[in-house]
Design an enzyme around this catalytic site. Structure first.
Site, PDB file in Angstrom:
ATOM      1  N   HIS A   1       0.880  -1.293  -0.026  1.00 53.07           N
ATOM      2  CA  HIS A   1      -0.079  -0.019  -0.141  1.00 53.07           C
ATOM      3  C   HIS A   1       0.763   1.371  -0.044  1.00 53.07           C
ATOM      4  CE1 HIS A   1      -3.477   2.324   1.404  1.00 53.07           C
ATOM      5  NE2 HIS A   1      -2.589   3.216   1.521  1.00 53.07           N
ATOM      6  N   GLU A   2       1.715   1.414   0.759  1.00 54.50           N
ATOM      7  CA  GLU A   2       2.667   2.569   1.065  1.00 54.50           C
ATOM      8  C   GLU A   2       3.510   2.779  -0.332  1.00 54.50           C
ATOM      9  OE1 GLU A   2       1.968   4.710   3.060  1.00 54.50           O
ATOM     10  OE2 GLU A   2       0.487   3.476   4.351  1.00 54.50           O
TER      11      GLU A   2
ATOM     12  N   HIS B   1       1.622   4.525  -3.039  1.00 56.55           N
ATOM     13  CA  HIS B   1       1.787   6.017  -2.785  1.00 56.55           C
ATOM     14  C   HIS B   1       2.993   6.422  -3.281  1.00 56.55           C
ATOM     15  CE1 HIS B   1      -1.781   7.045  -0.663  1.00 56.55           C
ATOM     16  NE2 HIS B   1      -1.584   6.034   0.619  1.00 56.55           N
TER      17      HIS B   1
ATOM     18  N   HIS C   1       3.264   6.936  -6.963  1.00 51.68           N
ATOM     19  CA  HIS C   1       2.527   7.866  -7.657  1.00 51.68           C
ATOM     20  C   HIS C   1       3.346   9.275  -7.487  1.00 51.68           C
ATOM     21  CE1 HIS C   1      -1.746  10.112  -7.049  1.00 51.68           C
ATOM     22  NE2 HIS C   1      -1.253  10.215  -8.252  1.00 51.68           N
TER      23      HIS C   1
END
Length: 683
Positions: free
Chosen positions: A470-471, A474, A477
């Site tokens: 998940h991290e 980010h 992105h």
């Protein structure tokens, strides 16, 4: 810059940030110097007599705060991961003035006039694409942040923002201190019954580090979670649960007054700027646009989930009574995770701990980087010798498929007492076109994962594996951004869109093909056995309605506090929030339950996820839907990966997020995609 730039490492930061040289004594002089320079440059921009152009107005404005942005990101980061009293004091000292500076940018009359003058030019009227969006958003942002207020209103807004910076920082620090203040030592091995060996070994090592006999437990997730899931002794579970539920709600770390003040200040800010409430203010430029629409979104999910939720909770109580007889009592809050884990084992013959040996952190990271390479063509390589803030932290370089350098990032995975809890990603340097090329990005990811022990590496739960993915989503992105304007790049997007790149990455932790890249037994190297994998997949949606309702509860309490809550009518905010959360809890909450006093997502920064916690569910709908393209074309489809990179990851906020999503999917999102993935479609 003054001569202090030669001796203060926070001034003129290089790409390889000298974390090992930055001390508390550097913070205040650097902030003062950078603030002086930024104010001087803003005044210069406003007074520039040259005809207004994009470059001398909007580009210049975008560049003015860059040195301050980067230095404050470093200071904020160090206070989060390597704090000590002098650093905390220095950071707290600069926060109000820095916050006032940022809040004051839209209030600068000369600057606002320069922007309006540029907007009236032929060049401005002819803008298209990213440049048009920057102008539109700049004007909108200035208006929503007080540019049209009178002098009295501007002074009031600056005072509100300064105080918000102070009280939200103190809120976060109180949560860290309250978490660290608790420990529970067990001296008798019989009191450990039910705990998996990994948790017992970690507790023994934790006690030894503190010079204690026996086994030590804390409120850090790797210590707290196994107790709640596995420990047979209900009294100890109750003690741990209670300590966690009342964090930062009493004593020297009491956040009650701060919480009340944060809500007052946010409400006053919204009203001053012409909005009905804080939710409408912060959601104005997000995908939901209003607090009312965000509430409607949550209500729709609630309606489709609550029957499943009730059934799951009836089934759990019935399961307990099959174990303990028909007179077994109703479940208490500290019983739910314990009996749910036993029920899962009975239904699916599956214990989460069985997976842990297959998830050594080093292999998980290698598999994560391989996944990113297959999807997006990038290569991630660890580099030694780069200055870091703690020996546990590491640095990685990221190159594109053609060998060009994209950027780098730091990773810091284990809990420490000088580090805040949770997991997060942050940007340190945001790249943009420069010097005929593209300035490299620099970011970081942090977590509080299961640490290694003396005789074994860090072995993660599957939940922790999804957290890592998940991290990193980010981070992708941020790193893969190719936006020409710094302030519209990377993760600087609507907060109900920002979780799409992170949450979609979690899907690869549930698929056999990517798991085979990294899920190998730390001793034998064997992959996850087929039957264990099948059990994991079958158990994926076990109590999924409870998981969904928990998140919906957080979203509802967030919006209620920022839209409906009236202290004169509703009384204490903690009690008010508890009443809402009870509707989404599987068991009665204790009368002193005070979870929101430690809800750092909402209250640890002036805005943060305040009035925006619904974003997780909003983006989860997007990610469940978007992942169907990978399922259709192939989990490692380079074609779909390239399209996702081009349409989503590289675009930042250069276009409307709804349009970016439609470009990738060819349509609007399917609201049932999340329910289908969670097994919650139908009755």
């Amino acid at each position: 810059m003054s001569d202090t730039a030669n001796s203060n490492p926070l001034l003129n930061l290089p790409f390889r940030i000298p974390f090992d040289q930055i001390k508390a004594e550097h913070v205040q002089p650097a902030a003062a110097e950078l603030l002086r320079d930024a104010r001087r440059r803003i005044d210069g921009l406003a007074a520039d007599p040259q005809p207004r152009t994009f470059d001398n107005t909007l580009t210049a404005l975008d560049e003015i705060t860059e040195p301050l942005d980067e230095a404050m990101a470093v200071m904020r980061h160090l206070e989060s991961v390597a704090t000590y009293p002098a650093l905390r004091e220095a950071y707290n000292a600069v926060q109000p003035e820095v916050s006032a500076f940022y809040s004051g940018i839209p209030l600068h009359a000369g600057l606002w006039q320069a922007i309006k003058s540029y907007a009236a030019t032929e060049e401005a009227r002819a803008l298209a694409g990213t440049r048009r969006r920057l102008l539109t958003k700049t004007i909108d942002t200035f208006r929503r942040h007080g540019a049209d207020l009178d002098a009295e209103g501007k002074a009031r807004l600056e005072a509100i923002d300064m105080e918000l910076a102070t009280v939200t920082t103190k809120f976060s620090q109180n949560v860290l201190d309250a978490t660290n203040a608790f420990e529970l030592a067990i001296g008798d091995e019989a009191g450990l019954a039910g705990l998996p060996p990994s948790a017992v070994a970690a507790a023994r090592e934790s006690a030894a580090r503190k010079g204690l006999a026996g086994w030590r437990f804390t409120l850090q997730a790797p210590s707290y979670t196994p107790v709640m899931m596995y420990l047979d002794d209900a009294a100890t579970r109750q003690k741990m649960y209670h300590a966690y539920a009342i964090r930062a709600s009493r004593g020297e770390h009491d956040n009650r007054g701060l919480l009340r003040r944060i809500l007052e200040l946010r409400r006053a800010r919204a009203v001053l700027l012409g909005f009905r409430n804080f939710a409408d203010l912060v959601l104005h430029d997000r995908m939901a646009h209003t607090g009312e629409r965000a509430e409607e979104f949550l209500e729709d999910l609630k309606r489709k989930t609550e029957a499943h939720f009730a059934r799951e909770n009836r089934d759990l109580l019935a399961f307990r009574r099959t174990l303990e007889g028909p007179d077994a009592p109703e479940l208490r809050a500290w019983d739910v995770a314990y009996y749910a884990e036993k029920q899962r084992a009975a239904l699916y013959d599956f214990d989460e701990e069985e997976l842990r040996p297959y998830f050594p952190l080093e292999r998980v990271l290698a598999g994560l980087f391989e996944t990113a390479q297959r999807l997006y063509g990038i290569r991630v390589v660890e580099e030694a010798g780069v200055p870091v803030w703690d020996p546990q932290a590491r640095y990685y370089a990221v190159h594109d498929g053609d060998g060009s350098f994209i950027g780098g990032f730091y990773a810091d995975w284990y809990p420490r007492e000088n580090k805040r809890g949770g997991a997060w990603m942050d940007a340190l340097i945001t790249g943009y076109p420069a010097g005929g090329g593209f300035k490299a990005h620099l970011g970081l990811i942090c977590g509080n994962l299961t640490p290694p022990l003396a005789d074994r590496p860090s072995l993660l739960t599957h939940y922790e594996v999804t957290t890592v993915f998940h991290e990193f989503g980010h981070l992708l992105h941020h790193l893969l951004s190719r936006v020409e304007v710094r302030s519209l790049a990377g993760t600087s997007v609507a907060w109900d869109f920002v979780e799409l790149p992170s949450q979609i990455m979690e899907n690869w932790t549930w698929e056999r093909e990517p798991l085979d890249l990294f899920a190998r037994h730390y001793q034998t190297g064997e992959p996850i056995p087929g039957d264990l994998f099948e059990k994991m997949v079958r158990a994926r949606n076990f109590r999924s309605a409870n998981g969904q309702m928990r998140q919906l509860g957080f979203g509802f309490v967030d919006l209620a506090l920022h839209i409906d809550y009236d202290p004169a009518r509703d009384g204490d905010a903690i009690a008010y929030a508890r009443g809402i959360l009870q509707q989404y809890a599987p068991a009665p909450l204790p009368p002193d339950h005070a979870m929101v006093a430690a809800f750092t997502h909402l209250f640890a920064s002036p805005v943060g996820y305040g009035a925006g916690y619904y974003s997780y569910k909003w983006a989860e709908v997007l990610d469940a839907d978007a992942f169907t393209r990978f399922r259709t074309k192939g989990i490692f489809s380079a074609e779909v990966g390239a399209e996702f990179r081009d349409a989503i990851l590289s675009r930042g906020d250069s276009e409307d997020p709804a349009e970016l999503y439609r470009r990738f999917m060819g349509r609007d999102p399917d609201p049932n995609a999340l329910l289908a993935r969670s097994g919650l479609l139908g009755g």
